[in-house]
Design a protein around this motif. Structure first.
Motif, mmCIF file in Angstrom:
data_model
loop_
_atom_site.group_PDB
_atom_site.id
_atom_site.type_symbol
_atom_site.label_atom_id
_atom_site.label_comp_id
_atom_site.label_asym_id
_atom_site.label_seq_id
_atom_site.Cartn_x
_atom_site.Cartn_y
_atom_site.Cartn_z
ATOM 1 N N ILE A 76 -3.627 -0.528 -4.639
ATOM 2 C CA ILE A 76 -4.066 0.133 -3.408
ATOM 3 C C ILE A 76 -5.393 -0.452 -2.931
ATOM 4 O O ILE A 76 -5.571 -0.743 -1.743
ATOM 5 N N PHE A 77 -6.308 -0.667 -3.861
ATOM 6 C CA PHE A 77 -7.621 -1.215 -3.508
ATOM 7 C C PHE A 77 -7.515 -2.633 -2.945
ATOM 8 O O PHE A 77 -8.079 -2.936 -1.885
ATOM 9 N N LEU B 75 -1.714 0.858 -10.237
ATOM 10 C CA LEU B 75 -1.409 1.287 -8.869
ATOM 11 C C LEU B 75 -2.682 1.462 -8.041
ATOM 12 O O LEU B 75 -2.714 1.092 -6.866
ATOM 13 N N TYR B 76 -3.729 2.010 -8.638
ATOM 14 C CA TYR B 76 -4.993 2.130 -7.899
ATOM 15 C C TYR B 76 -5.585 0.763 -7.578
ATOM 16 O O TYR B 76 -6.157 0.556 -6.499
ATOM 17 N N SER B 77 -5.443 -0.197 -8.482
ATOM 18 C CA SER B 77 -5.944 -1.538 -8.176
ATOM 19 C C SER B 77 -5.102 -2.192 -7.081
ATOM 20 O O SER B 77 -5.633 -2.925 -6.239
ATOM 21 N N LEU C 71 0.823 -1.205 0.000
ATOM 22 C CA LEU C 71 0.000 0.000 0.000
ATOM 23 C C LEU C 71 0.862 1.262 0.000
ATOM 24 O O LEU C 71 0.639 2.182 -0.801
ATOM 25 N N ALA D 210 2.683 1.600 -3.394
ATOM 26 C CA ALA D 210 1.796 2.025 -4.482
ATOM 27 C C ALA D 210 1.439 3.497 -4.362
ATOM 28 O O ALA D 210 1.392 4.218 -5.368
ATOM 29 N N ILE D 211 1.213 3.968 -3.143
ATOM 30 C CA ILE D 211 0.894 5.383 -2.958
ATOM 31 C C ILE D 211 2.091 6.256 -3.328
ATOM 32 O O ILE D 211 1.952 7.288 -3.996
ATOM 33 N N SER E 293 -5.763 -2.757 0.433
ATOM 34 C CA SER E 293 -6.653 -2.253 1.486
ATOM 35 C C SER E 293 -7.686 -3.298 1.882
ATOM 36 O O SER E 293 -7.987 -3.468 3.069
ATOM 37 N N LEU F 74 2.594 6.547 -7.100
ATOM 38 C CA LEU F 74 1.644 7.389 -7.826
ATOM 39 C C LEU F 74 2.235 8.762 -8.150
ATOM 40 O O LEU F 74 1.848 9.391 -9.129
ATOM 41 N N ILE G 3 -1.143 4.039 -13.685
ATOM 42 C CA ILE G 3 -1.992 4.630 -12.654
ATOM 43 C C ILE G 3 -3.137 3.686 -12.296
ATOM 44 O O ILE G 3 -3.446 3.489 -11.120
ATOM 45 N N TYR G 4 -3.754 3.061 -13.290
ATOM 46 C CA TYR G 4 -4.834 2.099 -13.023
ATOM 47 C C TYR G 4 -4.319 0.885 -12.249
ATOM 48 O O TYR G 4 -4.984 0.388 -11.340
#
Length: 93
Positions: free
Chosen positions: A64-65, A60-62, A41, A44-45, A68, A48, A57-58
């Motif tokens: 993070i999701f 990295l957001y996945s 986490l 990935a943050i 989490s 970004l 970016i997609y």
């Protein structure tokens, strides 16, 4: 393709390493997976800030999701498991 091969091999190794874990070792194992997810986490943050590609970016957001979900799900399951060892007469929420 090389990184995908490493990912598949690590999935198999992780599956066989966790397959025969006894319930006594579940809490320490959950702590380790939560720590690894926390590192993912944070990584990935931080990543970004330095990426400009929309695909990255997609991804990295996945990351993070899913990290989490693993962290909060692990904490929830650990809390439920710890509640099993509390005396039945007390309601300590």
């Amino acid at each position: 393709m090389f990184l995908f091969d490493i990912f598949i091999l690590s999935c198999f190794i992780g599956y066989f390493a966790i397959q025969n874990v006894t319930p006594v070792l579940y809490s320490p194992l959950m702590s380790v997976t939560n720590a690894i997810s926390g590192i993912i986490l944070i990584g990935a943050i931080l990543s970004l800030n330095s990426t400009t590609s929309p695909i990255n970016i997609y991804i990295l957001y996945s990351a993070i999701f899913t990290a989490s979900i693993n962290i909060f799900g692990g904490l929830y399951i650990s809390q439920k498991m710890l509640n099993m060892f509390k005396p039945k007469g007390k309601n300590n929420d």
